[in-house]
Structures are given as C-alpha cells and as structure tokens.
Design a protein around this motif. Structure first.
Motif, mmCIF file in Angstrom:
data_model
loop_
_atom_site.group_PDB
_atom_site.id
_atom_site.type_symbol
_atom_site.label_atom_id
_atom_site.label_comp_id
_atom_site.label_asym_id
_atom_site.label_seq_id
_atom_site.Cartn_x
_atom_site.Cartn_y
_atom_site.Cartn_z
ATOM 1 N N GLU A 17 52.895 41.534 51.081
ATOM 2 C CA GLU A 17 54.334 41.375 51.296
ATOM 3 C C GLU A 17 55.118 42.654 51.019
ATOM 4 O OE1 GLU A 17 53.338 40.567 47.109
ATOM 5 O OE2 GLU A 17 52.575 39.707 48.963
ATOM 6 N N ASN A 18 54.490 43.653 50.391
ATOM 7 C CA ASN A 18 55.149 44.931 50.103
ATOM 8 C C ASN A 18 54.863 45.993 51.165
ATOM 9 O OD1 ASN A 18 56.188 43.923 47.645
ATOM 10 N ND2 ASN A 18 54.248 44.354 46.637
ATOM 11 N N ASP A 19 54.339 45.555 52.319
ATOM 12 C CA ASP A 19 54.006 46.474 53.411
ATOM 13 C C ASP A 19 52.933 47.469 52.989
ATOM 14 O OD1 ASP A 19 54.489 46.741 56.112
ATOM 15 O OD2 ASP A 19 55.911 48.382 55.859
ATOM 16 N N GLU A 20 51.975 46.986 52.194
ATOM 17 C CA GLU A 20 50.855 47.796 51.742
ATOM 18 C C GLU A 20 49.572 47.294 52.397
ATOM 19 O OE1 GLU A 20 52.141 48.913 47.212
ATOM 20 O OE2 GLU A 20 51.582 46.831 47.631
ATOM 21 N N VAL A 21 48.612 48.200 52.534
ATOM 22 C CA VAL A 21 47.333 47.907 53.172
ATOM 23 C C VAL A 21 46.235 48.080 52.129
ATOM 24 C CG1 VAL A 21 45.726 48.632 54.980
ATOM 25 C CG2 VAL A 21 48.181 48.682 55.417
ATOM 26 N N LEU A 22 45.267 47.168 52.155
ATOM 27 C CA LEU A 22 44.140 47.217 51.235
ATOM 28 C C LEU A 22 43.145 48.279 51.675
ATOM 29 C CD1 LEU A 22 42.743 45.752 48.801
ATOM 30 C CD2 LEU A 22 41.559 44.388 50.528
ATOM 31 N N LEU A 23 42.799 49.200 50.764
ATOM 32 C CA LEU A 23 41.766 50.190 51.025
ATOM 33 C C LEU A 23 40.702 50.114 49.945
ATOM 34 C CD1 LEU A 23 43.706 53.442 52.076
ATOM 35 C CD2 LEU A 23 42.671 51.699 53.536
ATOM 36 N N VAL A 24 39.477 50.458 50.326
ATOM 37 C CA VAL A 24 38.366 50.526 49.377
ATOM 38 C C VAL A 24 37.741 51.912 49.481
ATOM 39 C CG1 VAL A 24 37.912 48.036 49.413
ATOM 40 C CG2 VAL A 24 36.709 49.528 51.030
ATOM 41 N N LYS A 25 37.208 52.388 48.369
ATOM 42 C CA LYS A 25 36.538 53.688 48.336
ATOM 43 C C LYS A 25 35.037 53.454 48.357
ATOM 44 C CE LYS A 25 36.909 58.071 45.969
ATOM 45 N NZ LYS A 25 37.515 58.751 44.801
ATOM 46 N N THR A 26 34.354 54.080 49.306
ATOM 47 C CA THR A 26 32.920 53.848 49.457
ATOM 48 C C THR A 26 32.120 54.627 48.419
ATOM 49 O OG1 THR A 26 32.608 55.642 51.042
ATOM 50 C CG2 THR A 26 33.191 53.481 51.944
ATOM 51 N N GLU A 117 52.528 53.733 55.268
ATOM 52 C CA GLU A 117 52.747 55.098 55.750
ATOM 53 C C GLU A 117 51.820 56.113 55.086
ATOM 54 O OE1 GLU A 117 55.771 53.401 54.654
ATOM 55 O OE2 GLU A 117 55.894 52.609 56.694
ATOM 56 N N ASP A 118 51.207 55.777 53.961
ATOM 57 C CA ASP A 118 50.357 56.723 53.232
ATOM 58 C C ASP A 118 48.874 56.594 53.569
ATOM 59 O OD1 ASP A 118 52.590 57.746 51.911
ATOM 60 O OD2 ASP A 118 52.443 56.232 50.319
ATOM 61 N N VAL A 119 48.505 55.570 54.313
ATOM 62 C CA VAL A 119 47.091 55.299 54.587
ATOM 63 C C VAL A 119 46.422 56.460 55.320
ATOM 64 C CG1 VAL A 119 45.503 53.800 55.869
ATOM 65 C CG2 VAL A 119 47.305 52.803 54.446
ATOM 66 N N LEU A 120 47.081 57.019 56.324
ATOM 67 C CA LEU A 120 46.461 58.106 57.095
ATOM 68 C C LEU A 120 46.233 59.356 56.246
ATOM 69 C CD1 LEU A 120 48.174 57.733 60.574
ATOM 70 C CD2 LEU A 120 45.783 57.287 59.987
ATOM 71 N N ASN A 121 46.949 59.484 55.133
ATOM 72 C CA ASN A 121 46.702 60.600 54.218
ATOM 73 C C ASN A 121 45.419 60.403 53.422
ATOM 74 O OD1 ASN A 121 49.129 61.845 54.955
ATOM 75 N ND2 ASN A 121 50.262 60.685 53.421
ATOM 76 N N MET A 122 44.900 59.179 53.399
ATOM 77 C CA MET A 122 43.719 58.878 52.595
ATOM 78 C C MET A 122 42.459 58.692 53.433
ATOM 79 S SD MET A 122 45.428 56.395 49.736
ATOM 80 C CE MET A 122 43.968 56.322 48.726
ATOM 81 N N ILE A 123 42.610 58.277 54.687
ATOM 82 C CA ILE A 123 41.450 58.054 55.556
ATOM 83 C C ILE A 123 41.134 59.354 56.288
ATOM 84 C CG2 ILE A 123 40.577 56.805 57.559
ATOM 85 C CD1 ILE A 123 42.256 54.440 56.741
#
Length: 161
Positions: A17-26, A117-123
C-alpha cells in the motif's frame, strides 16, 4: 525433429500500500531481484509464483494479474552439471501481500520493500531491468518480449498483446 525443451518460470511483482515493491537478494551472486523461479512438474503458474514468493521472502501473496511473458531464446552452458540451459519462458505477475513475515532462504540473503522508483537503482541484470520496466509501463495489455542474455543481452522482438 528434436523435441522442444523449455524451462517455465514465473516472477512476482509484489506491491504494498506504500507503493513499494518486494525485492530479495540472491545468495548465488548477491544481486537484488524480484522473487520468482522455475515452475515445478505438475504445478500451475499461479501456484508456482505464490510458492516462489513464499520460499524466497516469507511473504504470502495473492496474484492480481499477468503483466508480461518473456522468452529467453539463448541456449548456453549451465552450471552444477547442466550441459545446456534451454529456452526459458517467464510469466510475470502483479501480486498483493496478504500475510507472512520476511525470512531468507537457501536462495536469498536479504528481503526488503523498496520504493517503486528506486528499484531500477538496485536491479543490475539487463533482462530483469527490462521485465521490471514492462511492469512499470503496464497499461492493461500484456507485454511480450523475446530476448537473449548470452553472449550479451539483446532484445529480439517486443510487443503488447
């Protein structure tokens, strides 16, 4: 004629609900990714993405809708005794969290919510960045893309369907 062999996989864009996406680190390479993986024998796509998200992050989800279908048509030498990795077909779904708690797994070393908006900075992987961009650009039509990842990432074709 050789019988076709494909790996079928599913990825989950889990959004809160906070416009956040779940990411996991492999654990394998230390890269951030959205959860997902191969569908098991006898398993359907929806159950597979729900299982993969749970296994990699600890989160329980429901599947909302399909946003993309992607074919990695490159074949290349694998690892861990795999001689040739065949064509992969990936189905990406938008998912909603319904419970669970963050946990890591034998495949993941970290789990977190990241603002959209920050996801592409991490992937960093070009194929994953392309699939995430298709999610961001989703306007009701499913994205289809054919690409290769070896020897370098190259989009062969793309369209919406």
């Amino acid at each position: 004629m050789q019988m076709p062999v494909h790996i079928v996989a599913a990825g989950g864009f889990v959004t809160n609900e906070n416009d956040e996406v779940l990411l996991v680190k492999t654990r394998r390479d230390g890269h951030w990714v959205f959860p997902g993986g191969q569908i098991e024998v006898g398993e359907n796509l929806i159950d597979g993405v729900i299982r993969e998200v749970k296994e990699e992050s600890g989160m329980d989800v429901t599947v909302s809708h399909l946003v993309g279908v992607f074919s990695n048509t490159a074949t290349y030498e694998g690892h861990s005794g795999v001689k040739i990795v065949p064509t992969k077909v990936m189905f990406d779904f938008v998912c909603e969290p319904v419970g669970g708690e963050f946990t890591t797994s034998d495949e993941t070393s970290d789990v977190r919510w990241v603002h959209k908006e920050d996801v592409l900075n991490m992937i960093s992987a070009p194929a994953l960045r392309t699939r995430y961009q298709a999610y961001l650009n989703f306007e009701g039509s499913v994205h289809y893309m054919d690409y290769v990842t070896k020897p370098e990432f190259e989009v062969k074709s793309k369209r919406t369907i």
